[in-house]
Scaffold this motif. Structure first.
Motif, mmCIF file in Angstrom:
data_model
loop_
_atom_site.group_PDB
_atom_site.id
_atom_site.type_symbol
_atom_site.label_atom_id
_atom_site.label_comp_id
_atom_site.label_asym_id
_atom_site.label_seq_id
_atom_site.Cartn_x
_atom_site.Cartn_y
_atom_site.Cartn_z
ATOM 1 N N ASP A 190 48.317 19.173 -2.633
ATOM 2 C CA ASP A 190 48.359 19.507 -1.203
ATOM 3 C C ASP A 190 47.946 20.954 -0.955
ATOM 4 O OD1 ASP A 190 49.163 16.931 -0.612
ATOM 5 O OD2 ASP A 190 51.287 17.469 -0.384
ATOM 6 N N LYS A 196 44.139 21.278 -1.367
ATOM 7 C CA LYS A 196 43.405 20.730 -0.220
ATOM 8 C C LYS A 196 43.590 21.601 1.018
ATOM 9 C CE LYS A 196 45.041 16.522 -0.369
ATOM 10 N NZ LYS A 196 45.244 15.069 -0.210
ATOM 11 N N ALA A 197 44.799 22.093 1.256
ATOM 12 C CA ALA A 197 45.059 22.920 2.434
ATOM 13 C C ALA A 197 44.237 24.203 2.395
ATOM 14 C CB ALA A 197 46.551 23.237 2.533
ATOM 15 N N LEU A 225 38.831 16.756 4.833
ATOM 16 C CA LEU A 225 40.084 16.076 4.472
ATOM 17 C C LEU A 225 40.031 14.615 4.892
ATOM 18 C CD1 LEU A 225 42.699 18.842 5.354
ATOM 19 C CD2 LEU A 225 42.095 18.003 3.066
ATOM 20 N N GLY A 226 39.412 14.353 6.041
ATOM 21 C CA GLY A 226 39.232 12.969 6.482
ATOM 22 C C GLY A 226 38.368 12.174 5.526
ATOM 23 N N TYR A 244 39.794 22.900 2.009
ATOM 24 C CA TYR A 244 39.093 21.914 2.830
ATOM 25 C C TYR A 244 39.441 22.009 4.307
ATOM 26 C CZ TYR A 244 38.010 19.957 -1.722
ATOM 27 O OH TYR A 244 37.577 19.794 -3.008
ATOM 28 N N ASN A 245 38.427 21.770 5.135
ATOM 29 C CA ASN A 245 38.640 21.721 6.582
ATOM 30 C C ASN A 245 39.069 20.303 6.978
ATOM 31 O OD1 ASN A 245 36.306 20.055 6.980
ATOM 32 N ND2 ASN A 245 35.012 21.866 7.054
ATOM 33 N N PRO A 246 39.557 20.123 8.201
ATOM 34 C CA PRO A 246 40.030 18.796 8.613
ATOM 35 C C PRO A 246 38.984 17.686 8.484
ATOM 36 C CG PRO A 246 40.815 20.446 10.144
ATOM 37 C CD PRO A 246 39.849 21.141 9.224
ATOM 38 N N SER A 247 37.729 18.009 8.738
ATOM 39 C CA SER A 247 36.683 16.998 8.623
ATOM 40 C C SER A 247 36.556 16.492 7.186
ATOM 41 C CB SER A 247 35.347 17.581 9.100
ATOM 42 O OG SER A 247 34.301 16.675 8.859
#
Length: 163
Positions: free
Chosen positions: A58, A61-62, A70-71, A65-68
């Motif tokens: 976690d 990734k936090a 992460l999706g 990576y950006n939210p896009s």
């Protein structure tokens, strides 16, 4: 999330760690998993250690990576990124862990080395390390203390990393 298993025999599909998005694979997997556990480890992680592995993932990734993106990662059952230098953890015994980066091509297989090699090279080897100590080592630059972002992450997750 997809229901197909794209990783073939490279990662174990039915291992309980997969529910935490931790790949269970060998020391040199074909896929670039962000965080993996070496299936050849003599000992399995405890529940608390599994939570630490998931928290390590976690944090990675936090930070990276950006939210896009992460999706996109969420679209597979495990987190993989061809450009990542993932970490593979190995548990030698209770309270005795090692890790390796997927990019390593020379030097010891895991750091710290296995208990057997520590016996042979006792004057040059270090360990055993707990899982938290191994994670700290993986977040350390130039033999100093772990980087601030990792220390902050641990401090903000006392349920996983008790002081």
């Amino acid at each position: 999330m997809t229901t197909t298993w794209p990783f073939g025999a490279d990662a174990d599909r039915d291992d309980p760690l997969v529910d935490l998005r931790i790949a269970v694979t060998g020391s040199h997997p074909m896929w670039r998993y962000l965080v993996a556990f070496d299936r050849e480890s003599p000992v399995r992680p405890t529940g608390a250690e599994a939570a630490m592995l998931a928290s390590y993932l976690d944090e990675y990734k936090a930070y990276w990576y950006n939210p896009s993106y992460l999706g996109k990662l969420a679209g597979r059952p495990l987190d993989v990124d061809g450009g990542a230098n993932g970490v593979i953890f190995r548990k030698y015994a209770d309270g005795d862990w090692g890790y390796r980066r997927q990019s390593w091509t020379m030097g010891p297989l895991y750091v710290p080395q296995s208990p057997r090699l520590r016996e042979i090279y006792s004057s040059e080897a270090f360990g055993p390390y707990t899982l938290e100590q191994v994670m700290d080592h993986a977040h350390t630059i130039a033999d100093d203390k772990p980087i601030k972002r990792w220390l902050d992450w641990k401090a903000s997750h006392p349920d996983v990393f008790p002081t």
